[in-house]
Scaffold this motif. Structure first.
Motif, PDB file in Angstrom:
ATOM      1  N   ASP A  75      -9.264   1.776   2.659  1.00 23.49           N
ATOM      2  CA  ASP A  75      -9.189   0.756   3.715  1.00 23.49           C
ATOM      3  C   ASP A  75      -7.854   0.735   4.452  1.00 23.49           C
ATOM      4  O   ASP A  75      -7.636  -0.111   5.311  1.00 23.49           O
ATOM      5  N   LYS A  76      -6.951   1.633   4.085  1.00 24.47           N
ATOM      6  CA  LYS A  76      -5.621   1.736   4.701  1.00 24.47           C
ATOM      7  C   LYS A  76      -4.784   0.474   4.487  1.00 24.47           C
ATOM      8  O   LYS A  76      -3.969   0.109   5.327  1.00 24.47           O
ATOM      9  N   THR A  77      -4.976  -0.188   3.367  1.00 21.18           N
ATOM     10  CA  THR A  77      -4.166  -1.365   3.034  1.00 21.18           C
ATOM     11  C   THR A  77      -3.168  -1.037   1.925  1.00 21.18           C
ATOM     12  O   THR A  77      -2.586  -1.936   1.323  1.00 21.18           O
ATOM     13  N   LEU A  78      -2.983   0.242   1.664  1.00 20.27           N
ATOM     14  CA  LEU A  78      -2.052   0.713   0.650  1.00 20.27           C
ATOM     15  C   LEU A  78      -0.782   1.214   1.342  1.00 20.27           C
ATOM     16  O   LEU A  78      -0.856   1.903   2.361  1.00 20.27           O
ATOM     17  N   TYR A  79       0.357   0.836   0.775  1.00 19.80           N
ATOM     18  CA  TYR A  79       1.662   1.237   1.297  1.00 19.80           C
ATOM     19  C   TYR A  79       2.469   1.811   0.150  1.00 19.80           C
ATOM     20  O   TYR A  79       2.069   1.729  -1.008  1.00 19.80           O
ATOM     21  N   PHE A  80       3.639   2.365   0.478  1.00 22.47           N
ATOM     22  CA  PHE A  80       4.592   2.715  -0.567  1.00 22.47           C
ATOM     23  C   PHE A  80       5.983   2.322  -0.105  1.00 22.47           C
ATOM     24  O   PHE A  80       6.275   2.274   1.086  1.00 22.47           O
ATOM     25  N   VAL A  90       0.985  -5.153   1.141  1.00 20.44           N
ATOM     26  CA  VAL A  90       1.909  -6.016   1.876  1.00 20.44           C
ATOM     27  C   VAL A  90       1.150  -7.023   2.727  1.00 20.44           C
ATOM     28  O   VAL A  90      -0.007  -6.793   3.100  1.00 20.44           O
ATOM     29  N   GLU A  91       1.823  -8.115   3.001  1.00 22.07           N
ATOM     30  CA  GLU A  91       1.331  -9.105   3.957  1.00 22.07           C
ATOM     31  C   GLU A  91       2.483  -9.439   4.884  1.00 22.07           C
ATOM     32  O   GLU A  91       3.620  -9.585   4.426  1.00 22.07           O
ATOM     33  N   ASP A 104       5.809  -9.491   2.722  1.00 24.02           N
ATOM     34  CA  ASP A 104       5.723  -9.931   1.334  1.00 24.02           C
ATOM     35  C   ASP A 104       5.047  -8.799   0.573  1.00 24.02           C
ATOM     36  O   ASP A 104       3.928  -8.394   0.911  1.00 24.02           O
ATOM     37  N   VAL A 105       5.713  -8.271  -0.441  1.00 20.48           N
ATOM     38  CA  VAL A 105       5.277  -7.050  -1.108  1.00 20.48           C
ATOM     39  C   VAL A 105       4.815  -7.352  -2.533  1.00 20.48           C
ATOM     40  O   VAL A 105       5.453  -8.115  -3.254  1.00 20.48           O
ATOM     41  N   ARG A 106       3.682  -6.720  -2.926  1.00 20.21           N
ATOM     42  CA  ARG A 106       3.155  -6.814  -4.289  1.00 20.21           C
ATOM     43  C   ARG A 106       2.884  -5.405  -4.803  1.00 20.21           C
ATOM     44  O   ARG A 106       2.428  -4.539  -4.062  1.00 20.21           O
ATOM     45  N   ASP A 107       3.128  -5.207  -6.082  1.00 22.86           N
ATOM     46  CA  ASP A 107       2.801  -3.936  -6.715  1.00 22.86           C
ATOM     47  C   ASP A 107       1.293  -3.725  -6.604  1.00 22.86           C
ATOM     48  O   ASP A 107       0.511  -4.636  -6.911  1.00 22.86           O
ATOM     49  N   ALA A 108       0.864  -2.549  -6.193  1.00 28.45           N
ATOM     50  CA  ALA A 108      -0.554  -2.274  -5.970  1.00 28.45           C
ATOM     51  C   ALA A 108      -1.357  -2.204  -7.260  1.00 28.45           C
ATOM     52  O   ALA A 108      -2.569  -2.387  -7.236  1.00 28.45           O
ATOM     53  N   LYS A 123       5.997   2.045   3.972  1.00 28.27           N
ATOM     54  CA  LYS A 123       5.226   2.904   4.880  1.00 28.27           C
ATOM     55  C   LYS A 123       3.754   2.816   4.507  1.00 28.27           C
ATOM     56  O   LYS A 123       3.391   2.942   3.339  1.00 28.27           O
ATOM     57  N   GLN A 124       2.941   2.609   5.515  1.00 27.60           N
ATOM     58  CA  GLN A 124       1.495   2.545   5.311  1.00 27.60           C
ATOM     59  C   GLN A 124       0.946   3.937   5.048  1.00 27.60           C
ATOM     60  O   GLN A 124       1.339   4.914   5.693  1.00 27.60           O
ATOM     61  N   ILE A 125       0.016   4.024   4.107  1.00 30.03           N
ATOM     62  CA  ILE A 125      -0.673   5.281   3.820  1.00 30.03           C
ATOM     63  C   ILE A 125      -1.956   5.270   4.637  1.00 30.03           C
ATOM     64  O   ILE A 125      -2.782   4.370   4.506  1.00 30.03           O
ATOM     65  N   LYS A 126      -2.105   6.280   5.498  1.00 33.01           N
ATOM     66  CA  LYS A 126      -3.231   6.318   6.427  1.00 33.01           C
ATOM     67  C   LYS A 126      -4.063   7.586   6.215  1.00 33.01           C
ATOM     68  O   LYS A 126      -3.869   8.586   6.909  1.00 33.01           O
ATOM     69  N   PRO A 127      -4.992   7.546   5.274  1.00 32.06           N
ATOM     70  CA  PRO A 127      -5.836   8.728   5.078  1.00 32.06           C
ATOM     71  C   PRO A 127      -6.735   8.962   6.286  1.00 32.06           C
ATOM     72  O   PRO A 127      -7.218   8.003   6.897  1.00 32.06           O
TER      73      PRO A 127
END
Length: 176
Positions: A75-80, A90-91, A104-108, A123-127
């Motif tokens: 869903d492209k809602t994963l960042y690093f 993130v939000e 606001d960052v949370r561990d995935a 940085k957003q991960i965009k597969p």
């Protein structure tokens, strides 16, 4: 044709057996984080040619955390975090005093709050669409091992819409 006949015969049986069993192995956050750490670069910059082994390892790990991780990735809602490579969600949290965007960052994996940080630090991960399609295919069998019955049902629904030969073994494992 053989797969279609086999599907019509075994799928209802496997589905009923699967839904009656709900025991799951204990989840180890650190073990899953180890899997992600080994594959971090391939997750961050995935391609259709390189993603299969990563998905196989996440799929083999199984469980709700693996399903949620793949869902966020798809869903492209994963960042690093750029500094340490940690996978996060993130939000948006507005802007700081200097007018820079903060998040606001949370561990995935653990869902632990990591606090506020400048948006430029993540940085957003965009597969691409090919990778997202492979994630979706891998996600359905992982969903079958979830502790949450609703997630398992979603996995079964996804498989029933487009069953693949690769889905039969996970269905058998889930029903066993």
């Amino acid at each position: 044709q053989d797969l279609d006949t086999m599907t019509r015969f075994f799928l209802p049986l496997l589905l009923s057996l699967f839904l009656s069993f709900s025991a799951q192995p204990a989840f180890s956050s650190s073990a899953f984080e180890e899997v992600l750490g080994r594959n971090a670069k391939l997750i961050q910059k995935s391609s259709s040619r390189t993603v299969d082994p990563v998905l196989a390892e996440i799929q083999e790990f199984g469980g709700a955390a693996a399903a949620e991780f793949m869902q966020n990735w798809k869903d492209k809602t994963l960042y690093f975090v750029k500094a340490d490579g940690r996978f996060v969600t993130v939000e948006a949290a507005g802007k700081d005093d200097a007018g820079k965007k903060i998040v606001d960052v949370r561990d995935a994996v653990s869902k632990q709050p990591l606090g506020l940080m400048p948006a430029k630090n993540v940085k957003q991960i965009k597969p691409n669409s090919g990778v997202r399609a492979k994630i979706a295919s891998a996600l359905a069998p992982v969903q079958l091992t979830s502790d949450n019955i609703d997630i398992r049902r979603a996995g079964l629904a996804a498989i029933s819409r487009d069953i693949q030969p690769s889905h039969l073994l996970p269905l058998q494992r889930a029903a066993a």
